[in-house]
Every structure is written in C-alpha cells, then in structure tokens.
Design an enzyme around this catalytic site. Sequence first.
Site, mmCIF file in Angstrom:
data_model
loop_
_atom_site.group_PDB
_atom_site.id
_atom_site.type_symbol
_atom_site.label_atom_id
_atom_site.label_comp_id
_atom_site.label_asym_id
_atom_site.label_seq_id
_atom_site.Cartn_x
_atom_site.Cartn_y
_atom_site.Cartn_z
ATOM 1 N N ASP A 1 18.093 -35.565 -38.290
ATOM 2 C CA ASP A 1 16.739 -35.243 -39.049
ATOM 3 C C ASP A 1 16.775 -33.719 -39.552
ATOM 4 O O ASP A 1 15.780 -33.110 -38.830
ATOM 5 C CB ASP A 1 15.709 -35.609 -37.688
ATOM 6 N N HIS B 1 20.703 -26.847 -30.365
ATOM 7 C CA HIS B 1 20.913 -28.065 -29.659
ATOM 8 C C HIS B 1 21.811 -29.154 -30.238
ATOM 9 O O HIS B 1 22.512 -29.816 -29.622
ATOM 10 C CB HIS B 1 19.370 -28.953 -29.741
HETATM 11 C C1 BDR Z 1 15.900 -31.702 -30.566
HETATM 12 O O1 BDR Z 1 14.576 -31.688 -31.388
HETATM 13 C C2 BDR Z 1 14.848 -31.329 -32.636
HETATM 14 O O2 BDR Z 1 13.504 -30.319 -32.845
HETATM 15 C C3 BDR Z 1 16.171 -30.514 -32.779
HETATM 16 O O3 BDR Z 1 16.473 -30.808 -34.314
HETATM 17 C C4 BDR Z 1 16.972 -31.183 -31.661
HETATM 18 O O4 BDR Z 1 17.611 -32.365 -32.020
HETATM 19 C C5 BDR Z 1 15.661 -30.572 -29.509
HETATM 20 O O5 BDR Z 1 14.939 -30.852 -28.717
HETATM 21 CA CA CA Z 2 17.899 -32.911 -34.704
#
Ligand code: BDR
Ligand code: CA
Length: 314
Positions: free
Chosen positions: A10, A240
């Site tokens: 995403d 992340h």
């Molecule tokens: C996850 O949530 C999204 O905001 C980031 O892309 C990552 O996949 C981290 O909590």
């Molecule tokens: Ca993500």
Amino acid sequence: MSIPIIFDTDPGVDDAQAIAIIMADPDIEVVGLTTTFGNVHVETATRNALLLTELAGQTIPVAQGAAAPLVKKPFPVPDWIHGADGLGNQQLPSVTGHAVDTTAAEFIIEETRKRPGEITLVAVGPLGNLATALQLDPSVKDRVKRVVVMGGSIAKGGNVTPVAEANIFSDPHAAARVLTAGWSLTMVGLDVTLNTVIEPERMQRIAAKQGELGPVLQRSYDFYAEFYRNAIQLDGCCPHDSVAVTWLRHPELFTTQRGYLSVVTEGPAEGQTIFAAEDRETPDQRWQQGGLVDVCVDVDGRAAVDWMESVLVR
Ligand code: BDR
Ligand code: CA
C-alpha cells in the site's frame, strides 16, 4: 537462484523503500506487485506502484486489489504520516503504464498455479488481497512457498491503538483469516521493525544511488521523518516494510518463536495480535487454532539496515 515473490503493498513511504530494495536485489525476482488500500486509497497505491517501477526502469506487473476492509468501516487514510499522495505530498512525475486486468487476488491465484511451491507472498499492507485469494481458492495455501507478513505486534503494543498495529487494524477480519490459514507464515511485526532505523545520512547515501527514483524516495523520506520527529522524537524512520524483505533474505539476523496467532476482530482491541507459544500448555484449545507460525521477536537492527543500504548502493 533468486527468490520469486509477489509483493502485496500500500505504498506508502516505507513500502516505496521496500519496493526499491526488491527491484534492486538480484537475489529477488519480483513476479508482481499487488496493491491494497491502507496508507492511501487503492487507486493511489496502484499509481505509486507503477510510478516506482517506471522510475527504476523496470517492467513489473501491478495488479490492483482491495479498496476497503472486508467487514469494518474504513478509517480515513493516514495522510499526516505518508502524505495524501502516499509519498510525502510531492510533485510526482506522471505514470504511463496501467495495472493488469486481473485483480490482486486473481493474480496471486494464477501465478501460484503456474509455479506451485515456488512463490513467496510478502504482504506489507492490510491483508484483504490474501484473504480474498484464500476465499476464492483455498488450495492457494498449498501452492505458496511461504507468506511473510509485516504486521502485528506481540510485546511492543500498537502504533494505531494501544494494542493494534496499522496493517492489522486496517482489516482485522482479513488478518484473522490470513494469520490462521495454516500456511507457512512468518510475522514481522513492530517487535522487530521498531528496532530498525534509517538515519538521515544513510537515506542521503541511498537516494544518491537511485537515479530518477532517488529524489522521489528522498522527498518522501523527509516527510515521513518529520512525522517520526514529532511523534516519537526519533531522528530517522523505521523502514517497517523493508524489514519483512530483510527477513526473507537474512533470517539469521532475527530471533523467532513458533506458536499460534489470534487476531481480535471486535471491540476496542480490534486489530490486536495475540501469540501463544508452541510450548505454552493450555486447557483451552481455542489458543491452538490455525496452524503454527513463526513470529519475529528480536532483530539485529543495525545489521538489518546495513543490509538494506548495501542492496541500494551497490
Ligand atoms: C505498517 O503500516 C504502514 O503505515 C506501513 O507502511 C507499514 O506497512 C507499519 O505499522
Ligand atoms: Ca505498508
């Protein structure tokens, strides 16, 4: 031999960094990008996925997927974290390509039929596409080599609510299906991703080597960094989604525990992931449903970001 993956995403600033890594790493074969709502609306996620591949000069199929959660009412997109465009509110170049005709779930089903047992799904957004693939064709779980999920949190608490991580919170019903489907699965959650930081100087070194992609990644990082500075007084950003890719390539940097996952789907704790270790005896069999999974509980964070940089500056 490179590892074939479908990257479910995403994008999103940290998704974009992870996409740069998988496109740059010769030991990863990107079979396709599948998109979902999450950090942005799904149409924006698709546009960003296409843009990132074009800026890197690569031709990778992009299949658009989930526009909304399976059951719950969607929350507004977090534009204060990733920008309304998902890439830090910048002037983006236009995109020439288009998504393929199949949906994300169909793409996963079709590609795993062509190459049974070979493809790893790396999912770094809300899990609706994987849940829909399982619903349309339950045997997909036997054709996938492994599922690597960036999502959830066991001991570190949440980043949206006190207990829920963003990807799981965005579609807890999908997450419940995916995390308990009984396929080979590794959860890469906040327990490890919060131990990794891309510092500003490192990002500058990375961006300098990315050609046309570099300025887009740098500007999106700068926006994301402002959020981290204000929210948790961190000078840098947690990559992340790139940590899930790091697990795929360097699992030896991680400590994992084997056990069962449950996802809370209702009430104020919705989106919480709860872990029951394999050796934890309990008289209540509901804690041992859905098959054993591997959950990352620790990481050598410095070595992880060193590896990310090494791929991007090679
Ligand atoms: C996850 O949530 C999204 O905001 C980031 O892309 C990552 O996949 C981290 O909590
Ligand atoms: Ca993500």
